[in-house]
Design a protein around this motif. Sequence first.
Motif, PDB file in Angstrom:
ATOM      1  N   VAL A 453       6.426   0.607  38.090  1.00 12.65           N
ATOM      2  CA  VAL A 453       7.540   0.704  37.143  1.00 12.65           C
ATOM      3  C   VAL A 453       8.551   1.757  37.609  1.00 12.65           C
ATOM      4  O   VAL A 453       8.189   2.861  38.025  1.00 12.65           O
ATOM      5  N   PHE A 454       9.824   1.375  37.522  1.00 15.59           N
ATOM      6  CA  PHE A 454      10.944   2.259  37.832  1.00 15.59           C
ATOM      7  C   PHE A 454      11.941   2.196  36.669  1.00 15.59           C
ATOM      8  O   PHE A 454      11.981   1.221  35.923  1.00 15.59           O
ATOM      9  N   ARG A 455      12.745   3.241  36.537  1.00 16.84           N
ATOM     10  CA  ARG A 455      13.839   3.243  35.561  1.00 16.84           C
ATOM     11  C   ARG A 455      15.163   3.112  36.312  1.00 16.84           C
ATOM     12  O   ARG A 455      15.419   3.843  37.272  1.00 16.84           O
ATOM     13  N   ILE A 456      16.012   2.190  35.870  1.00 17.58           N
ATOM     14  CA  ILE A 456      17.298   1.971  36.537  1.00 17.58           C
ATOM     15  C   ILE A 456      18.187   3.195  36.359  1.00 17.58           C
ATOM     16  O   ILE A 456      18.409   3.680  35.247  1.00 17.58           O
ATOM     17  N   ILE A 457      18.689   3.684  37.490  1.00  9.93           N
ATOM     18  CA  ILE A 457      19.644   4.789  37.482  1.00  9.93           C
ATOM     19  C   ILE A 457      21.055   4.230  37.409  1.00  9.93           C
ATOM     20  O   ILE A 457      21.837   4.568  36.538  1.00  9.93           O
ATOM     21  N   THR A 458      21.385   3.357  38.345  1.00 13.63           N
ATOM     22  CA  THR A 458      22.691   2.705  38.349  1.00 13.63           C
ATOM     23  C   THR A 458      22.504   1.234  38.689  1.00 13.63           C
ATOM     24  O   THR A 458      21.591   0.858  39.438  1.00 13.63           O
ATOM     25  N   ILE A 459      23.371   0.419  38.134  1.00 14.92           N
ATOM     26  CA  ILE A 459      23.410  -1.003  38.482  1.00 14.92           C
ATOM     27  C   ILE A 459      24.872  -1.397  38.594  1.00 14.92           C
ATOM     28  O   ILE A 459      25.641  -1.225  37.644  1.00 14.92           O
ATOM     29  N   THR A 460      25.264  -1.887  39.747  1.00 15.44           N
ATOM     30  CA  THR A 460      26.667  -2.170  40.005  1.00 15.44           C
ATOM     31  C   THR A 460      26.820  -3.556  40.627  1.00 15.44           C
ATOM     32  O   THR A 460      25.909  -4.073  41.276  1.00 15.44           O
ATOM     33  N   GLU A 461      27.991  -4.126  40.428  1.00 14.34           N
ATOM     34  CA  GLU A 461      28.295  -5.425  41.016  1.00 14.34           C
ATOM     35  C   GLU A 461      28.790  -5.246  42.447  1.00 14.34           C
ATOM     36  O   GLU A 461      29.485  -4.277  42.756  1.00 14.34           O
ATOM     37  N   ALA A 462      28.434  -6.183  43.295  1.00 12.67           N
ATOM     38  CA  ALA A 462      28.899  -6.173  44.680  1.00 12.67           C
ATOM     39  C   ALA A 462      29.214  -7.606  45.094  1.00 12.67           C
ATOM     40  O   ALA A 462      28.640  -8.567  44.557  1.00 12.67           O
ATOM     41  N   GLN A 463      30.122  -7.769  46.060  1.00 14.03           N
ATOM     42  CA  GLN A 463      30.496  -9.092  46.540  1.00 14.03           C
ATOM     43  C   GLN A 463      30.278  -9.159  48.044  1.00 14.03           C
ATOM     44  O   GLN A 463      30.794  -8.336  48.798  1.00 14.03           O
ATOM     45  N   GLY A 464      29.484 -10.141  48.469  1.00 16.05           N
ATOM     46  CA  GLY A 464      29.186 -10.295  49.875  1.00 16.05           C
ATOM     47  C   GLY A 464      30.299 -10.976  50.638  1.00 16.05           C
ATOM     48  O   GLY A 464      31.313 -11.395  50.071  1.00 16.05           O
ATOM     49  N   ASP A 465      30.117 -11.079  51.956  1.00 23.09           N
ATOM     50  CA  ASP A 465      31.126 -11.714  52.807  1.00 23.09           C
ATOM     51  C   ASP A 465      31.337 -13.174  52.431  1.00 23.09           C
ATOM     52  O   ASP A 465      32.422 -13.737  52.641  1.00 23.09           O
TER      53      ASP A 465
END
Length: 502
Positions: A453-465
């Motif tokens: 188990v981990f706690r989310i610190i950051t979650i961000t959107e990203a766009q690939g090539d």
Amino acid sequence: MSFLSGIKKYAKKSYKFLRGNSTASTLVKTAALAYLVYRLNRSANKDNDIDQIPNIDAGVRLQIPPAADNKIPVLYGTAFFGGIITDAQMTNNNQTMTFCLTLAEKTGTLRDGVTDSAYTFKDVYWNDQRIVFKSDGFTADYTVDRNGNFDRSIEGLVKVYCYAGGSDTPSIPTGYTNASYPPATDVMPEWDAATHTMEDLIFAVVEVNYNREKGITQLAKMNFEIENSMKLPGDVLNDYMTNSRYGAGITASDLDTSFDDLNTYADTGVDYDDQGTGTQTLADRYQINGLLDTAKKVMENIERITSASASWLKYDIHEGKWGVVINRSGTSTASFDDSNIIGSVEVSGTGLKELYNSVKVEFPHRDLRDSADFVTVEIQSADRNANEEDNTLQLIYDIINEPVQAQLLGLIELKQSRVNLVASFETDYTYINLKAGDLIELTNERFGFTNKVFRIITITEAQGDDGALTMKITALEYDADVYSTTDLSRFVRSDSNGIITI
């Protein structure tokens, strides 16, 4: 052995906990694209060299002479402090001096938007001696020192009028009643009701009548014990973040309901062992009791509030709302393994030399009229790693004054520092609903994780090539034992003879 080393001996506790690696003891979490990781180390006061660590900020608690750049602090909960001299008038053939001591800004309503902050002047002190008033509630009768000795030198020569919210809102000290308590404009010379309203201010007017024979020749060092009913951290954060006079000025609709959750969690009781009386219960797990310096940056004060309540500030870019993540136990909401992880998993930690095995928490102690005190907790030698050097985590909380709360916060920080692996990976866009603070499970054969188990610190959107959208997740190792409240204790503290003792 000095009395200070004796204090350290009795204030120290040993705590048994699992071994592990560490990155930092705390993290500030947000989910904003432009505000991803403000800093990994939330407390700037972590250093083994105690000489480099600032003391508890006493600047907002001292009596301050007039100055154009003085800033009025904000009081939450209960605190002992002085005020800022903002006016002084001499009358009666230069025999009477009247001072206005501005103490604090008046806070707004609680989270319900209806209940106003309520202020209570509990005690007033003249040169560290408690003033006992006559029946009118403002004329001094005598003073009492820490040993219970009476002194009548002040009788009739000093008058203290207390107000909470304006010149026409008297706040009679606890234990007194007076239906004809005068407004401040009738007490302070040259004040009038039209221009001297003192709106939304907590203040006192002190009249001093000169008498050299009795040693009353000037304004003494004044201290006030004042209680603001706004003390739960959700209420405090809501007020400070929305107030446009002394806070961040954020619209109330831009705050989510997590502030109510924080109030509910902070309002739960915590059991502890009380010296001489056995098991007792602290009514509120977390309270804010102290002053915010309005000269400091808004974000710095917000972090002080969240730190004192074991929580983190967050921003949800999808809802467009600010909220808080409570650092507490919970259950995972999603699972990740090779089937839904894109690319590799990165895991980081710190070396043995950076591993903390004790914590020292400094705070103003309510039993000592908010004088600086500390508690220490250490991990037993048998539970440390081989060759692990002594390494103390230094923490300062100047807006809490309860030793059980200080000990609880220190324990959480210390234990979290020893289970602080950080994992980073990408997943597909279907997990867009995950938020900072959510718990997730991670399975990875390479690192030997099975539903870890981990706690989310950051979650961000990203766009690939290729134009595909993915979610980048950074998460902190989680262990429910971090939040255990066992082994909390409280000792009776006294400074009646000028020396802090147990």
